[in-house]
Design a protein around this motif. Sequence first.
Motif, PDB file in Angstrom:
ATOM      1  N   UNK A   1       0.817  -1.186   0.175  1.00  0.00           N
ATOM      2  CA  UNK A   1       0.012  -0.111  -0.087  1.00  0.00           C
ATOM      3  C   UNK A   1       0.887   1.251  -0.116  1.00  0.00           C
ATOM      4  N   UNK A   2       0.379   2.347  -0.377  1.00  0.00           N
ATOM      5  CA  UNK A   2       1.248   3.582  -0.346  1.00  0.00           C
ATOM      6  C   UNK A   2       1.277   3.990   0.939  1.00  0.00           C
ATOM      7  N   UNK A   3       2.426   4.715   1.213  1.00  0.00           N
ATOM      8  CA  UNK A   3       2.618   5.570   2.634  1.00  0.00           C
ATOM      9  C   UNK A   3       1.819   6.759   2.358  1.00  0.00           C
ATOM     10  N   UNK A   4       1.242   7.169   3.533  1.00  0.00           N
ATOM     11  CA  UNK A   4       0.494   8.170   3.582  1.00  0.00           C
ATOM     12  C   UNK A   4       0.793   9.315   4.709  1.00  0.00           C
ATOM     13  N   UNK A   5       0.483  10.477   4.390  1.00  0.00           N
ATOM     14  CA  UNK A   5       0.556  11.566   5.474  1.00  0.00           C
ATOM     15  C   UNK A   5      -0.134  11.247   6.576  1.00  0.00           C
ATOM     16  N   UNK A   6       0.196  11.145   7.717  1.00  0.00           N
ATOM     17  CA  UNK A   6      -0.606  11.082   9.082  1.00  0.00           C
ATOM     18  C   UNK A   6      -1.535  12.142   9.420  1.00  0.00           C
ATOM     19  N   UNK A   7      -1.337  13.152   8.651  1.00  0.00           N
ATOM     20  CA  UNK A   7      -2.135  14.499   8.936  1.00  0.00           C
ATOM     21  C   UNK A   7      -3.424  14.338   8.220  1.00  0.00           C
ATOM     22  N   UNK A   8      -3.285  13.612   6.838  1.00  0.00           N
ATOM     23  CA  UNK A   8      -4.393  13.501   5.904  1.00  0.00           C
ATOM     24  C   UNK A   8      -4.171  12.165   5.199  1.00  0.00           C
ATOM     25  N   UNK A   9      -4.732  11.134   5.428  1.00  0.00           N
ATOM     26  CA  UNK A   9      -4.507   9.834   4.637  1.00  0.00           C
ATOM     27  C   UNK A   9      -4.816   9.872   3.165  1.00  0.00           C
ATOM     28  N   UNK A  10      -5.472  11.081   2.685  1.00  0.00           N
ATOM     29  CA  UNK A  10      -5.635  11.156   1.286  1.00  0.00           C
ATOM     30  C   UNK A  10      -4.450  11.421   0.595  1.00  0.00           C
ATOM     31  N   UNK A  11      -3.497  12.033   1.336  1.00  0.00           N
ATOM     32  CA  UNK A  11      -2.174  12.532   0.747  1.00  0.00           C
ATOM     33  C   UNK A  11      -1.104  11.474   1.040  1.00  0.00           C
TER      34      UNK A  11
END
Length: 468
Positions: free
Chosen positions: A136-146
């Motif tokens: 899976x992609x690694x996501x920004x903890x602030x906004x998992x859409x990013x």
Amino acid sequence: MPELHDLSAIEQLAALRRREISPVQVVGHYLTRISRLDGRVGAFVEITADAAMASAEHLTRSGPDGALWGLPFADKDLVPRAGVPTRFGSRLHRDFVPDATADAAAVLDEAGAISLGKTATPEFGLTGYTETLIGPPTRDPWNPENGAGGSSGGAAAAVAAGLLPLAPASDGGGSIRIPAATVGVVGIKPSRGRVPYASGLDSPGGLPVAGPIARTVSDAALLLDVQTGGRAYPYATGAPGGGPFLDAANRPAPFAHIGVTTVSPWDDADDIELDADAARAVEVAAALLSDAGHGVDAFGWRPRGYAEMFTTIWRTSAARMALTDAELQLVEPITAWLIQEGRALSGAQVLEALAAASVFERATITAFAPYDAVLTPALALPPQPVGWFDREDAARNFSQQVRYAPYSSFVNVAGLPALVLPVTVDDSGHPVSVQLIGRPGGEATLIALAAGLEKQAGRMPRPAIWDL
């Protein structure tokens, strides 16, 4: 009552040494958080819970010994560790298990730190985002859409989400600073030659070096002291003892003359647009540094001809991978494109680019010489959605990476140290970072300046996942 992950790495280390907590407790705490929360972040590609607990139990019995005694970390998935799958972010190495441990991991082991597994990286660390074909992609903890940026995206996301207190990483064109700035933590790219086991001196253009990612400047300095102090080689400027970087973080920065620029070397080759929040962060940082008594001046800098030189060297580096035609069908389109483009280069083109890089290095160091540090944006754009980088059109993908992070790669070409840290927030509350670039070997000055700036900017907020 604060949780363990609420404490800085230095505070956790102090509690460990006072025997208020044990390595077993610390490792157990972080393994529990990873098992509960990493499904939302995608920071890890391998979790070595049994080995980590065995190490923690051994260290608990043996007692405090080492600069990082009992602190958890994780290896970037470009770093071999004996007996642990090391995939390099690629389907080509899905089943590869090395039988030897690289110095990048061994140095931290010897300092008493405990690896919890492997953090995610894009294929062979080649891109500034962490989305692969093997997980899976690694996501920004602030906004998992990013996305979380790259190539040390897993390391940065793990630290930002409170899944690790600090993390080792590597940077060949921004791979520490891009993800650290994307998720709002501290990242340091050392000078070429500063870290003995990852000096950059053995690669085309001398680009890739190792460095730390952490939540605070002091925590990053702690890890950098360990990275520069181990595995001394005669050609490395960090040998044999490294620099007293944690000391630099704990003392007031002397007066510094700081140049400020929002110019990037890509401006004459691509459509670079600076986001308003990124520009405001530079203004905020410049004002805070001025308020602290430093001299702050606009820096007129107009580099030319950088894009062709860098892209040639980057393609040359990729072309060193001896992949067959069948293997090229299994890698990411951007990887295959870089390798094929690199193989099409003539020897004269490569030599001309390397010579141009040396000229650029000297010219940049000369231009920056009047300043103790140069302040730039960390990124040109805010964090972008997962999937924003074109996975099929490799040329467009490369251009997107340039437009996202045009202030990163030139620092590698020049061999200079650089540090990113958050100084303000955007309207959503997401941290926005700046970059400080130093003179050759000037990490201590950058760390002292950044530690002061960190105090002036005040404590940054934490993402909602932090308290889960």
